[in-house]
Each structure stands twice: as C-alpha cells, then as structure tokens.
Motif scaffolding. Structure first.
Motif, PDB file in Angstrom:
ATOM      1  N   LEU A   1       0.822  -1.207   0.000  1.00 46.16           N
ATOM      2  CA  LEU A   1       0.000   0.000   0.000  1.00 46.16           C
ATOM      3  C   LEU A   1       0.860   1.263   0.000  1.00 46.16           C
ATOM      4  O   LEU A   1       0.542   2.237  -0.697  1.00 46.16           O
ATOM      5  CB  LEU A   1      -0.945  -0.006   1.204  1.00 46.16           C
ATOM      6  CG  LEU A   1      -2.066  -1.033   1.155  1.00 46.16           C
ATOM      7  CD1 LEU A   1      -2.848  -1.027   2.464  1.00 46.16           C
ATOM      8  CD2 LEU A   1      -2.987  -0.780  -0.020  1.00 46.16           C
ATOM      9  N   PHE A   2       1.941   1.271   0.747  1.00 43.45           N
ATOM     10  CA  PHE A   2       2.833   2.426   0.756  1.00 43.45           C
ATOM     11  C   PHE A   2       3.491   2.612  -0.608  1.00 43.45           C
ATOM     12  O   PHE A   2       3.597   3.739  -1.109  1.00 43.45           O
ATOM     13  CB  PHE A   2       3.898   2.268   1.840  1.00 43.45           C
ATOM     14  CG  PHE A   2       4.855   3.415   1.909  1.00 43.45           C
ATOM     15  CD1 PHE A   2       4.442   4.643   2.401  1.00 43.45           C
ATOM     16  CD2 PHE A   2       6.155   3.279   1.468  1.00 43.45           C
ATOM     17  CE1 PHE A   2       5.311   5.719   2.459  1.00 43.45           C
ATOM     18  CE2 PHE A   2       7.033   4.344   1.516  1.00 43.45           C
ATOM     19  CZ  PHE A   2       6.608   5.567   2.017  1.00 43.45           C
ATOM     20  N   SER A   3       3.934   1.519  -1.220  1.00 44.21           N
ATOM     21  CA  SER A   3       4.532   1.599  -2.554  1.00 44.21           C
ATOM     22  C   SER A   3       3.522   2.117  -3.568  1.00 44.21           C
ATOM     23  O   SER A   3       3.865   2.926  -4.440  1.00 44.21           O
ATOM     24  CB  SER A   3       5.042   0.226  -2.990  1.00 44.21           C
ATOM     25  OG  SER A   3       6.008  -0.242  -2.100  1.00 44.21           O
ATOM     26  N   THR A   4       2.276   1.674  -3.458  1.00 46.45           N
ATOM     27  CA  THR A   4       1.225   2.158  -4.351  1.00 46.45           C
ATOM     28  C   THR A   4       0.998   3.648  -4.157  1.00 46.45           C
ATOM     29  O   THR A   4       0.837   4.393  -5.129  1.00 46.45           O
ATOM     30  CB  THR A   4      -0.074   1.377  -4.099  1.00 46.45           C
ATOM     31  OG1 THR A   4       0.181  -0.020  -4.266  1.00 46.45           O
ATOM     32  CG2 THR A   4      -1.175   1.809  -5.047  1.00 46.45           C
ATOM     33  N   LEU A   5       0.998   4.099  -2.916  1.00 48.15           N
ATOM     34  CA  LEU A   5       0.823   5.527  -2.633  1.00 48.15           C
ATOM     35  C   LEU A   5       1.949   6.350  -3.253  1.00 48.15           C
ATOM     36  O   LEU A   5       1.692   7.387  -3.885  1.00 48.15           O
ATOM     37  CB  LEU A   5       0.773   5.766  -1.119  1.00 48.15           C
ATOM     38  CG  LEU A   5       0.725   7.220  -0.671  1.00 48.15           C
ATOM     39  CD1 LEU A   5      -0.612   7.849  -1.058  1.00 48.15           C
ATOM     40  CD2 LEU A   5       0.962   7.324   0.812  1.00 48.15           C
ATOM     41  N   ILE A   6       3.183   5.905  -3.112  1.00 47.19           N
ATOM     42  CA  ILE A   6       4.318   6.629  -3.682  1.00 47.19           C
ATOM     43  C   ILE A   6       4.218   6.677  -5.201  1.00 47.19           C
ATOM     44  O   ILE A   6       4.434   7.722  -5.822  1.00 47.19           O
ATOM     45  CB  ILE A   6       5.648   5.985  -3.235  1.00 47.19           C
ATOM     46  CG1 ILE A   6       5.821   6.101  -1.723  1.00 47.19           C
ATOM     47  CG2 ILE A   6       6.830   6.598  -3.969  1.00 47.19           C
ATOM     48  CD1 ILE A   6       5.867   7.523  -1.210  1.00 47.19           C
ATOM     49  N   ILE A   7       3.862   5.568  -5.823  1.00 46.13           N
ATOM     50  CA  ILE A   7       3.729   5.544  -7.287  1.00 46.13           C
ATOM     51  C   ILE A   7       2.608   6.460  -7.740  1.00 46.13           C
ATOM     52  O   ILE A   7       2.756   7.203  -8.719  1.00 46.13           O
ATOM     53  CB  ILE A   7       3.521   4.096  -7.774  1.00 46.13           C
ATOM     54  CG1 ILE A   7       4.813   3.301  -7.596  1.00 46.13           C
ATOM     55  CG2 ILE A   7       3.068   4.073  -9.230  1.00 46.13           C
ATOM     56  CD1 ILE A   7       4.670   1.824  -7.833  1.00 46.13           C
ATOM     57  N   LEU A   8       1.472   6.440  -7.046  1.00 40.82           N
ATOM     58  CA  LEU A   8       0.371   7.329  -7.408  1.00 40.82           C
ATOM     59  C   LEU A   8       0.751   8.796  -7.258  1.00 40.82           C
ATOM     60  O   LEU A   8       0.368   9.636  -8.086  1.00 40.82           O
ATOM     61  CB  LEU A   8      -0.864   7.009  -6.576  1.00 40.82           C
ATOM     62  CG  LEU A   8      -1.590   5.718  -6.921  1.00 40.82           C
ATOM     63  CD1 LEU A   8      -2.728   5.466  -5.937  1.00 40.82           C
ATOM     64  CD2 LEU A   8      -2.112   5.757  -8.338  1.00 40.82           C
ATOM     65  N   LEU A   9       1.499   9.132  -6.207  1.00 34.80           N
ATOM     66  CA  LEU A   9       1.957  10.509  -6.036  1.00 34.80           C
ATOM     67  C   LEU A   9       2.905  10.922  -7.161  1.00 34.80           C
ATOM     68  O   LEU A   9       2.825  12.050  -7.672  1.00 34.80           O
ATOM     69  CB  LEU A   9       2.650  10.681  -4.681  1.00 34.80           C
ATOM     70  CG  LEU A   9       1.729  10.722  -3.465  1.00 34.80           C
ATOM     71  CD1 LEU A   9       2.554  10.713  -2.181  1.00 34.80           C
ATOM     72  CD2 LEU A   9       0.849  11.950  -3.521  1.00 34.80           C
ATOM     73  N   MET A  10       3.785  10.020  -7.561  1.00 35.69           N
ATOM     74  CA  MET A  10       4.714  10.342  -8.648  1.00 35.69           C
ATOM     75  C   MET A  10       3.981  10.521  -9.966  1.00 35.69           C
ATOM     76  O   MET A  10       4.235  11.485 -10.708  1.00 35.69           O
ATOM     77  CB  MET A  10       5.785   9.255  -8.762  1.00 35.69           C
ATOM     78  CG  MET A  10       6.774   9.257  -7.620  1.00 35.69           C
ATOM     79  SD  MET A  10       7.927   7.883  -7.655  1.00 35.69           S
ATOM     80  CE  MET A  10       8.668   8.070  -9.243  1.00 35.69           C
ATOM     81  N   VAL A  11       3.065   9.633 -10.272  1.00 38.40           N
ATOM     82  CA  VAL A  11       2.307   9.729 -11.520  1.00 38.40           C
ATOM     83  C   VAL A  11       1.416  10.965 -11.489  1.00 38.40           C
ATOM     84  O   VAL A  11       1.337  11.711 -12.473  1.00 38.40           O
ATOM     85  CB  VAL A  11       1.486   8.445 -11.754  1.00 38.40           C
ATOM     86  CG1 VAL A  11       0.502   8.618 -12.893  1.00 38.40           C
ATOM     87  CG2 VAL A  11       2.412   7.273 -12.036  1.00 38.40           C
ATOM     88  N   GLY A  12       0.742  11.198 -10.373  1.00 37.02           N
ATOM     89  CA  GLY A  12      -0.115  12.376 -10.249  1.00 37.02           C
ATOM     90  C   GLY A  12       0.670  13.674 -10.392  1.00 37.02           C
ATOM     91  O   GLY A  12       0.242  14.604 -11.080  1.00 37.02           O
ATOM     92  N   GLY A  13       1.819  13.745  -9.746  1.00 39.41           N
ATOM     93  CA  GLY A  13       2.662  14.934  -9.853  1.00 39.41           C
ATOM     94  C   GLY A  13       3.147  15.163 -11.275  1.00 39.41           C
ATOM     95  O   GLY A  13       3.175  16.300 -11.765  1.00 39.41           O
ATOM     96  N   THR A  14       3.517  14.087 -11.940  1.00 34.32           N
ATOM     97  CA  THR A  14       3.947  14.205 -13.331  1.00 34.32           C
ATOM     98  C   THR A  14       2.819  14.715 -14.207  1.00 34.32           C
ATOM     99  O   THR A  14       3.028  15.581 -15.069  1.00 34.32           O
ATOM    100  CB  THR A  14       4.451  12.837 -13.840  1.00 34.32           C
ATOM    101  OG1 THR A  14       5.522  12.402 -13.002  1.00 34.32           O
ATOM    102  CG2 THR A  14       4.928  12.930 -15.275  1.00 34.32           C
ATOM    103  N   LEU A  15       1.608  14.194 -14.004  1.00 37.89           N
ATOM    104  CA  LEU A  15       0.470  14.655 -14.799  1.00 37.89           C
ATOM    105  C   LEU A  15       0.149  16.124 -14.529  1.00 37.89           C
ATOM    106  O   LEU A  15      -0.189  16.866 -15.456  1.00 37.89           O
ATOM    107  CB  LEU A  15      -0.748  13.777 -14.528  1.00 37.89           C
ATOM    108  CG  LEU A  15      -0.670  12.361 -15.084  1.00 37.89           C
ATOM    109  CD1 LEU A  15      -1.889  11.551 -14.660  1.00 37.89           C
ATOM    110  CD2 LEU A  15      -0.543  12.381 -16.590  1.00 37.89           C
ATOM    111  N   VAL A  16       0.251  16.544 -13.279  1.00 40.73           N
ATOM    112  CA  VAL A  16       0.012  17.957 -12.959  1.00 40.73           C
ATOM    113  C   VAL A  16       1.033  18.838 -13.667  1.00 40.73           C
ATOM    114  O   VAL A  16       0.684  19.875 -14.263  1.00 40.73           O
ATOM    115  CB  VAL A  16       0.052  18.178 -11.429  1.00 40.73           C
ATOM    116  CG1 VAL A  16       0.159  19.650 -11.086  1.00 40.73           C
ATOM    117  CG2 VAL A  16      -1.171  17.569 -10.778  1.00 40.73           C
ATOM    118  N   ILE A  17       2.291  18.454 -13.634  1.00 40.84           N
ATOM    119  CA  ILE A  17       3.331  19.232 -14.306  1.00 40.84           C
ATOM    120  C   ILE A  17       3.100  19.275 -15.812  1.00 40.84           C
ATOM    121  O   ILE A  17       3.202  20.334 -16.451  1.00 40.84           O
ATOM    122  CB  ILE A  17       4.726  18.668 -13.967  1.00 40.84           C
ATOM    123  CG1 ILE A  17       5.055  18.943 -12.505  1.00 40.84           C
ATOM    124  CG2 ILE A  17       5.802  19.244 -14.880  1.00 40.84           C
ATOM    125  CD1 ILE A  17       6.278  18.223 -12.000  1.00 40.84           C
TER     126      ILE A  17
END
Length: 104
Positions: free
Chosen positions: A79-95
């Motif tokens: 679950l923690f790994s999934t959270l980190i991946i989602l944050l990275m993907v989400g941040g990339t999409l925002v940028i």
C-alpha cells in the motif's frame, strides 16, 4: 518429506488457480472490448473493475498476501509503494498539464 510434498502441492494448486483466474479475467476484458457489450464509459468501468480483480488475484495467488496477521506488514509495504507511485504519476500529470496550458 511428506510435509515438503504437501507444501509443494498446495503452492502448485495456488499458482494454477491464479493462472486460470488471470487468463479468465484477461479474456473477459478483451471480450468485453471486442464485442462492445456496453457503451464506452460503462465499458471503461468494466475493464477497470476486471483489472482490479486481477490485481487482487495476483496478490492472493502469486504473492500469497492475504489479510492474516502475518501478512499485514507485506500489505502495508504494498500500500505504501502504491501511494508513492500514485503521487509520482499524479505529480507528473500535474506538471505536464501545467506545461500544456502554458504552451497554448
């Protein structure tokens, strides 16, 4: 020696059930898209749902992760790994979306 064989049979059975479920869920997703069983927005939800079921099947039958006390640490790690991946993907999409609006 008998305990080793019993463990091997149990693991083999688990892998075969997982393989059958993975093939069935993948085939169901492809069939739903190929035969267009629903409107596109509903079809997207069906494919996402089948994908979620496949992730659960992989966790249970291939990674042997269940909700028992001994597997809670593994589940928290996933679950923690999934959270980190989602944050990275989400941040990339925002940028990327910010850059897109600045370019237009």
């Amino acid at each position: 020696m008998s305990e080793h064989i019993e463990t091997y049979r149990h693991d083999l059975r688990s892998y075969l059930i997982g393989l059958a479920l993975a093939l069935l869920l993948t085939g169901a997703a492809f069939a739903a898209v190929l035969w267009q069983v629903a409107p596109p927005h509903v079809l997207l939800g069906i494919v996402f749902g089948l994908g979620l079921l496949q992730v659960i099947a992989h966790f249970r039958f291939f990674l042997h992760i269940d909700l028992g006390k001994s597997a809670r640490d593994d589940l928290q790690l996933i679950l923690f790994s999934t959270l980190i991946i989602l944050l990275m993907v989400g941040g990339t999409l925002v940028i990327l979306m910010n850059l897109r609006t600045r370019m237009m």
